[in-house]
Scaffold this motif. Structure first.
Motif, PDB file in Angstrom:
ATOM      1  N   PHE A  85       6.053   5.513   8.207  1.00 48.30           N
ATOM      2  CA  PHE A  85       4.907   6.408   8.095  1.00 48.30           C
ATOM      3  C   PHE A  85       5.334   7.695   7.382  1.00 48.30           C
ATOM      4  CE2 PHE A  85       3.575   4.158  12.153  1.00 48.30           C
ATOM      5  CZ  PHE A  85       2.538   3.446  11.559  1.00 48.30           C
ATOM      6  N   ASP A  86       4.611   8.063   6.330  1.00 48.04           N
ATOM      7  CA  ASP A  86       5.054   9.184   5.496  1.00 48.04           C
ATOM      8  C   ASP A  86       3.892   9.967   4.907  1.00 48.04           C
ATOM      9  OD1 ASP A  86       4.066   7.346   3.710  1.00 48.04           O
ATOM     10  OD2 ASP A  86       5.887   7.159   2.514  1.00 48.04           O
ATOM     11  N   ASP A  87       2.709   9.855   5.502  1.00 52.13           N
ATOM     12  CA  ASP A  87       1.517  10.420   4.897  1.00 52.13           C
ATOM     13  C   ASP A  87       0.691  11.111   5.973  1.00 52.13           C
ATOM     14  OD1 ASP A  87      -1.443  10.226   3.966  1.00 52.13           O
ATOM     15  OD2 ASP A  87      -0.320   9.759   2.144  1.00 52.13           O
ATOM     16  N   PRO A  88       0.018  12.239   5.661  1.00 51.67           N
ATOM     17  CA  PRO A  88      -0.860  12.859   6.660  1.00 51.67           C
ATOM     18  C   PRO A  88      -1.920  11.905   7.197  1.00 51.67           C
ATOM     19  CG  PRO A  88      -0.505  14.357   4.815  1.00 51.67           C
ATOM     20  CD  PRO A  88       0.115  13.040   4.423  1.00 51.67           C
ATOM     21  N   ASP A  89      -2.336  10.922   6.380  1.00 56.89           N
ATOM     22  CA  ASP A  89      -3.331   9.958   6.827  1.00 56.89           C
ATOM     23  C   ASP A  89      -2.773   8.942   7.823  1.00 56.89           C
ATOM     24  OD1 ASP A  89      -5.360  11.079   5.377  1.00 56.89           O
ATOM     25  OD2 ASP A  89      -5.226   9.681   3.697  1.00 56.89           O
ATOM     26  N   ASP A  90      -1.490   9.046   8.126  1.00 56.07           N
ATOM     27  CA  ASP A  90      -0.886   8.154   9.122  1.00 56.07           C
ATOM     28  C   ASP A  90      -1.071   8.666  10.550  1.00 56.07           C
ATOM     29  OD1 ASP A  90       0.074   6.120   7.443  1.00 56.07           O
ATOM     30  OD2 ASP A  90       1.820   7.312   6.893  1.00 56.07           O
ATOM     31  N   ARG A  91      -1.882   9.706  10.736  1.00 53.21           N
ATOM     32  CA  ARG A  91      -2.072  10.274  12.082  1.00 53.21           C
ATOM     33  C   ARG A  91      -2.589   9.213  13.060  1.00 53.21           C
ATOM     34  NH1 ARG A  91      -6.435  13.290  14.911  1.00 53.21           N
ATOM     35  NH2 ARG A  91      -7.844  12.737  13.211  1.00 53.21           N
ATOM     36  N   ARG A 269     -19.614   2.992   1.443  1.00 53.02           N
ATOM     37  CA  ARG A 269     -20.839   3.537   0.856  1.00 53.02           C
ATOM     38  C   ARG A 269     -21.658   4.318   1.889  1.00 53.02           C
ATOM     39  NH1 ARG A 269     -20.898  -1.643  -1.627  1.00 53.02           N
ATOM     40  NH2 ARG A 269     -22.430  -2.413  -0.094  1.00 53.02           N
ATOM     41  N   ALA A 270     -21.521   3.947   3.162  1.00 50.81           N
ATOM     42  CA  ALA A 270     -22.262   4.634   4.225  1.00 50.81           C
ATOM     43  C   ALA A 270     -21.576   5.919   4.688  1.00 50.81           C
ATOM     44  CB  ALA A 270     -22.452   3.695   5.406  1.00 50.81           C
ATOM     45  N   GLY A 271     -20.411   6.217   4.132  1.00 48.62           N
ATOM     46  CA  GLY A 271     -19.708   7.452   4.482  1.00 48.62           C
ATOM     47  C   GLY A 271     -18.415   7.259   5.235  1.00 48.62           C
ATOM     48  N   ALA A 272     -18.017   6.006   5.486  1.00 52.07           N
ATOM     49  CA  ALA A 272     -16.750   5.750   6.184  1.00 52.07           C
ATOM     50  C   ALA A 272     -15.568   6.053   5.276  1.00 52.07           C
ATOM     51  CB  ALA A 272     -16.701   4.298   6.642  1.00 52.07           C
ATOM     52  N   ARG A 273     -14.448   6.361   5.891  1.00 53.06           N
ATOM     53  CA  ARG A 273     -13.231   6.690   5.149  1.00 53.06           C
ATOM     54  C   ARG A 273     -12.288   5.488   5.171  1.00 53.06           C
ATOM     55  NH1 ARG A 273      -8.464  10.370   6.136  1.00 53.06           N
ATOM     56  NH2 ARG A 273      -7.935  11.170   4.068  1.00 53.06           N
ATOM     57  N   TRP A 274     -11.994   4.957   3.992  1.00 55.77           N
ATOM     58  CA  TRP A 274     -11.077   3.834   3.807  1.00 55.77           C
ATOM     59  C   TRP A 274      -9.767   4.412   3.304  1.00 55.77           C
ATOM     60  CZ3 TRP A 274     -12.548  -0.826   0.136  1.00 55.77           C
ATOM     61  CH2 TRP A 274     -11.474  -1.737   0.087  1.00 55.77           C
ATOM     62  N   ILE A 275      -8.722   4.316   4.120  1.00 57.43           N
ATOM     63  CA  ILE A 275      -7.445   4.938   3.761  1.00 57.43           C
ATOM     64  C   ILE A 275      -6.408   3.872   3.401  1.00 57.43           C
ATOM     65  CG2 ILE A 275      -7.895   6.986   5.147  1.00 57.43           C
ATOM     66  CD1 ILE A 275      -6.008   5.863   7.312  1.00 57.43           C
ATOM     67  N   HIS A 276      -5.370   4.322   2.726  1.00 56.56           N
ATOM     68  CA  HIS A 276      -4.227   3.475   2.358  1.00 56.56           C
ATOM     69  C   HIS A 276      -4.667   2.213   1.617  1.00 56.56           C
ATOM     70  CE1 HIS A 276      -1.845   6.249   4.586  1.00 56.56           C
ATOM     71  NE2 HIS A 276      -2.220   5.832   5.780  1.00 56.56           N
ATOM     72  N   LYS A 277      -5.536   2.388   0.644  1.00 61.10           N
ATOM     73  CA  LYS A 277      -6.082   1.241  -0.078  1.00 61.10           C
ATOM     74  C   LYS A 277      -5.010   0.433  -0.801  1.00 61.10           C
ATOM     75  CE  LYS A 277     -10.734   3.052  -0.935  1.00 61.10           C
ATOM     76  NZ  LYS A 277     -11.736   3.364  -1.985  1.00 61.10           N
ATOM     77  N   GLY A 503     -13.063  14.593   6.498  1.00 61.37           N
ATOM     78  CA  GLY A 503     -13.167  15.793   7.304  1.00 61.37           C
ATOM     79  C   GLY A 503     -12.653  15.611   8.715  1.00 61.37           C
ATOM     80  N   GLY A 504     -12.277  14.360   9.055  1.00 62.07           N
ATOM     81  CA  GLY A 504     -11.664  14.119  10.352  1.00 62.07           C
ATOM     82  C   GLY A 504     -12.625  13.957  11.500  1.00 62.07           C
ATOM     83  N   GLU A 505     -13.897  13.681  11.211  1.00 63.91           N
ATOM     84  CA  GLU A 505     -14.863  13.461  12.272  1.00 63.91           C
ATOM     85  C   GLU A 505     -15.292  12.003  12.290  1.00 63.91           C
ATOM     86  OE1 GLU A 505     -17.996  16.045  11.148  1.00 63.91           O
ATOM     87  OE2 GLU A 505     -17.108  17.824  12.090  1.00 63.91           O
TER      88      GLU A 505
END
Length: 554
Positions: A85-91, A269-277, A503-505
């Protein structure tokens, strides 16, 4: 058109393993579930049904009976060394990893066993690592094979689904393709999509996309469990990680075309966050299925440690690119060679003992729970499915001498890429290391180490021998392709499966599980997987998302 007449509390999209787990758990909690599946009822269980059924467990009774000393601490060291793990998105992925390790070392086995799930007694040693104690890989065998393979892990949840359908707690609607998530006042409130024409094709075969109608459904919560993107070659190509070089043009597919990322794209498309694509998990030991089910159908060889691995030009791969050791570093190395294929060179003696093929359909003995057939694995002769590939597979070649074998290898690819004299030199150098019980050759050392584990010695690792020993022959070459399989990234979720937005919500009303959520958190594996963790990730993330839904609907 409304299918459930507005009676569902929760909509679960996707009836693969994660969706089945989530739907059953939510129904057990007293809520009514509408389960929507794009394919037919024959495809219940999704990719899990086709799988080998391996599960990652820590300090299990099966391990202890075989003298394996495992612990949560050792498993954590291995997981974190692999995930890197090496990324802020790995929280969230970090938190999911810790929670999953406790699950695998705790109630996972007992929870499954209470539903009738059983394990094969020999624990496999997958993804043996990069050679560093703190690096990637499993320090000990942890690959627990389901008795009954993939169907054996789907069955308990299919049975629970059937029971809830009888009571009306779950309504299953197949041939319903969700194309849009409904969002009202910042909250996901339902789904919209197309009703597809009935299609009776067998499991895994590409089905019709003929539209016969439309539907729209609303509920208090929507849970996306639609799998990943491995069957969508164009999307995989668009997201291919830069550190792996270029994506192969000539490849095989380890999942059906229906695994196309549609649910993840709709959620985004609905606003979800897809990380580490760009985090992905594809195999380098793929072979073309001589009897394919889906387009470009490939099978993965689950190799023992003895085969000599050569690149397309006949050069031996460097450590840790040994069979079964480090998937990602091997793929990274092979993408520097300028060619899309590589080779195993081995003997008849090795293929009889060491070759297993991934997938429920390639292991009829284990899938059918037939001990008589299973015992044949320790007798001379190749297992039936392996022999079928030797007889019919286009990637399998046999010869008595190295020059004859290399001539066939060059003929198969249509290019004179390999020099027979150089390959024979490499083989003789390797064979010279076999005479003693010690060696400077890292692969030979690993081979002898594997033989010290009783499970490997019994059914997975051939006795060390010279490849040019006539009594071990004939020589065999197997052309290997990159096999598209998993995405390791996904919809970012908290530990209750609640999908996050920028935004983390949390995005109210939306939950995700399984591969669509990166098996938890948007990428519980980080950069590398330890194997046996994909099915387990579906089980755990399905449970966690169900718990999150039930807590929020109180």
């Amino acid at each position: 058109m409304s299918t459930a007449e507005g009676t569902a509390d929760v909509i679960v999209v996707g009836a693969g393993l994660a969706g089945l787990v989530a739907a059953a758990e939510i129904a057990d909690g007293g809520r009514r579930v509408l389960l929507l599946e794009r394919e037919g009822e024959q495809d219940l269980g999704g990719q899990a049904w086709w799988s080998f059924g391996g599960l990652f467990l820590v300090d299990s009774p099966e391990q202890r009976r075989l003298g394996i000393r495992d612990s949560l601490e050792l498993a954590r060291q291995d997981w974190l060394g692999s995930a890197a793990f090496d990324d802020p998105d790995d929280r969230w992925p970090r938190q999911w990893a810790e929670a999953y390790l406790h699950f695998a070392a705790g109630e996972k086995r007992a929870w499954l066993r209470a539903m009738g799930h059983r394990l094969f007694p020999v624990v496999g040693w997958a993804e043996r690592g990069d050679g560093r104690a703190e690096g990637h890989g499993n320090s000990v065998p942890r690959f627990h094979l389901t008795w009954g393979t993939g169907p054996g892990i789907v069955e308990p949840f299919a049975r629970r689904l059937a029971a809830h359908r009888e009571t009306g707690r779950i309504t299953l609607c197949t041939r319903h393709a969700v194309e849009e998530l409904l969002v009202e006042d910042g909250r996901v409130t339902g789904v919209r999509g197309s009703v597809l024409a009935p299609d009776g094709t067998v499991r895994g075969v590409g089905s019709s996309r003929e539209v016969t109608g439309e539907f729209e459904e609303r509920a208090g919560a929507v849970l996306v469990a639609t799998g990943g993107i491995g069957g969508n070659e164009e999307l995989v190509r668009a997201l291919w990680p830069a550190d792996l070089g270029t994506m192969p043009e000539d490849l095989v597919h380890g999942v059906p075309a229906s695994v196309d990322g549609a649910g993840m794209l709709a959620a985004e498309r609905a606003g979800a966050r897809w990380i580490h694509k760009s985090r992905m998990w594809h195999y380098t030991e793929g072979i073309r299925n001589w009897d394919p089910v889906w387009r470009g159908h490939g099978i993965r060889i689950l190799p023992g440690p003895s085969s000599l691995w050569l690149d397309a030009r006949g050069r031996r791969l460097p450590a840790p690119a040994h069979p079964g050791f480090d998937t990602t570093s091997t793929l990274r190395h092979l993408r520097t060679t300028g060619h899309d294929h590589s080779w195993f060179v081995l003997t008849r003696k090795i293929i009889e003992k060491e070759f297993a093929l991934s997938g429920s359909e390639q292991n009829p003995d284990l899938t059918g729970k037939d001990w008589t057939q299973v015992l044949s694995r320790v007798r001379p002769g190749a297992p039936g499915p392996v022999q079928a590939f030797l007889d019919h597979g286009e990637d399998f070649l046999q010869a008595s001498t190295v020059p004859e074998l290399v001539a066939q290898m060059n003929a198969l690819t249509g290019e004179d890429l390999i020099d027979a004299a150089e390959v024979e030199r490499v083989i003789r150098a390797r064979d010279a290391e076999i005479a003693n019980p010690y060696s400077k050759d890292a692969q030979i050392t690993a081979l002898r180490g594997a033989r010290r584990y009783v499970g490997d010695r019994l059914i997975r690792t051939a006795a060390p021998h010279r490849l040019l020993d006539p009594s071990a022959g004939p020589l065999i070459a197997v052309r290997l392709h990159v096999l598209l399989r998993k995405t390791l990234g996904g919809l970012e979720t908290d530990l209750g499966g609640r999908v996050q937005r920028a935004g983390g919500e949390a995005l109210p009303g939306l939950y995700a599980a399984g591969e669509a959520s990166g098996f938890g958190g948007g990428g519980v594996h980080g950069h590398n997987a330890l194997e046996g963790t994909f099915l387990g990730g579906c089980l755990f993330s399905g449970r966690q998302a169900a718990a999150g839904v039930l807590a929020d609907l109180r």
